[in-house]
Scaffold this active site. Structure first.
Site, short mmCIF file in Angstrom:
data_model
loop_
_atom_site.label_atom_id
_atom_site.label_comp_id
_atom_site.label_asym_id
_atom_site.label_seq_id
_atom_site.Cartn_x
_atom_site.Cartn_y
_atom_site.Cartn_z
N ASP A 1 31.23 38.97 35.06
CA ASP A 1 31.66 37.57 35.07
C ASP A 1 30.54 36.67 35.57
O ASP A 1 29.51 37.15 36.05
CB ASP A 1 32.94 37.39 35.92
CG ASP A 1 32.89 38.16 37.24
OD1 ASP A 1 31.78 38.51 37.69
OD2 ASP A 1 33.95 38.41 37.82
N ASN B 1 43.93 38.98 46.04
CA ASN B 1 45.13 38.68 45.24
C ASN B 1 45.33 39.66 44.10
O ASN B 1 46.18 39.46 43.23
CB ASN B 1 45.08 37.25 44.71
CG ASN B 1 43.96 37.02 43.70
OD1 ASN B 1 43.15 37.92 43.46
ND2 ASN B 1 43.90 35.83 43.13
N HIS C 1 43.01 40.48 41.78
CA HIS C 1 42.25 40.27 40.54
C HIS C 1 41.20 41.36 40.37
O HIS C 1 40.74 41.97 41.33
CB HIS C 1 41.61 38.87 40.49
CG HIS C 1 40.47 38.61 41.42
ND1 HIS C 1 40.21 37.38 41.97
CD2 HIS C 1 39.49 39.42 41.91
CE1 HIS C 1 39.14 37.44 42.71
NE2 HIS C 1 38.68 38.67 42.71
N GLU D 1 42.78 36.60 37.10
CA GLU D 1 43.68 36.23 38.18
C GLU D 1 45.12 36.67 37.85
O GLU D 1 45.44 36.99 36.70
CB GLU D 1 43.62 34.72 38.39
CG GLU D 1 42.23 34.18 38.73
CD GLU D 1 41.81 34.43 40.18
OE1 GLU D 1 42.23 35.44 40.79
OE2 GLU D 1 41.03 33.61 40.70
P1 PGA Z 1 34.47 41.00 47.52
O1 PGA Z 1 35.12 40.54 46.15
O2 PGA Z 1 33.74 42.26 47.27
O3 PGA Z 1 33.55 39.87 47.89
O4 PGA Z 1 35.59 41.15 48.47
C1 PGA Z 1 35.69 41.48 45.29
C2 PGA Z 1 36.31 40.78 44.12
O5 PGA Z 1 36.74 39.63 44.24
O6 PGA Z 1 36.39 41.41 43.05
#
Ligand code: PGA
Length: 262
Positions: A67, A135, A137, A142
């Site tokens: 992404d 959350n 994702h 999302e």
């Molecule tokens: P993080 O993010 O490793 O910064 O916790 C993971 C994600 O959002 O996929």
């Protein structure tokens, strides 16, 4: 699904690096799917260490990003391509043209999403590394994302923007939009490796691997894939029940334990 609880976040990085190393060493032209986020920093550091100490080579690898933020300049330090170049690609022998990602500054984002989807599908990702949001994702898919989704522009949730605010200066807040591979794009990879560390991920991890398969928890889509390793530190694993099905004897080595205690 193999669920492995490593001793700590450092061991998660090492065990993840073992899987990546096995993959890149076993294939003549490996197509490696990379994720970003704080969880990946330990993995990138470990891969760089192995390159420097033992000559682990990424010279034959093509790497594909999941992404990219929309609204950041390509050179912005928080653009995911910049992050991966800084933490990984520029520190190993990955060819400059072998790091691929969506161009969030393309004149037509719709056309760019279609181009990147075709590119990723044509590459046939062999190993896709994934993080997970608090959350639930994966990539920037999302809650509510259809499982048949492909690469597209998405609005980031308030929670995701809040979680990622730690990377951004206050005067330049987290962008509101991003290009992301879809759930269907991700599931097309031959193998998935999902990493999570920290108590903030415990609920999302438990729902993703033990809860119902539902679009309200995008990471639960990994249950639909036949070759998945979930690698956790103890705080991220604390929401798991030891008795749930699907916890196989997947311990990667003696330093890890899986939830069956094997
Ligand atoms: P993080 O993010 O490793 O910064 O916790 C993971 C994600 O959002 O996929």
């Amino acid at each position: 699904m193999r669920i492995v609880v490593a001793d700590d976040a450092d061991r998660v990085a090492q065990e993840a690096a073992d899987i990546v190393e096995r993959f890149v060493s076993a294939s003549e032209s490996p197509a490696l799917g990379l994720a970003t986020g704080g969880t990946m920093e330990g993995l990138f550091a470990e891969l760089v260490r192995r390159h420097r100490r033992r000559g682990l080579s990424f010279g034959a690898v093509d790497a594909y990003l999941l992404d990219e933020y929309v609204g950041l300049d390509r050179c912005d330090p928080n653009a995911y391509r910049s992050v991966v170049r800084r933490l990984f690609a520029c520190r190993v022998d990955l060819e400059i043209g072998s790091l691929h990602g969506p161009d969030a500054q393309a004149p037509s984002l719709g056309a760019e999403c279609a181009r990147y989807e075709r590119k990723v599908r044509a590459a046939s990702i062999g190993l896709q590394v994934l993080g997970i949001g608090s959350n639930g994702h994966i990539a920037f898919n999302e809650p509510g994302t259809p499982f048949d989704s492909v690469t597209r522009v998405v609005e980031l949730s308030r929670r995701t923007r809040g979680d990622n605010a730690r990377f951004f200066p206050v005067e330049n807040p987290v962008p509101a939009r991003a290009i992301t591979q879809g759930i269907a794009t991700i599931l097309a990879a031959s193998e998935l490796l999902l990493l999570a560390c920290g108590a903030g991920k415990a609920s999302a991890v438990a729902r993703a691997v033990e809860g119902p398969i539902t679009e309200t928890l995008p990471a639960s889509a990994v249950q639909l894939h036949s070759n998945v390793t979930v690698l956790l530190d103890p705080p991220a694993a604390r929401g798991l029940s030891t008795s749930s099905p699907g916890h196989t004897n997947g311990s990667l080595d003696g330093s890890c334990r899986n939830r069956d205690g094997a």
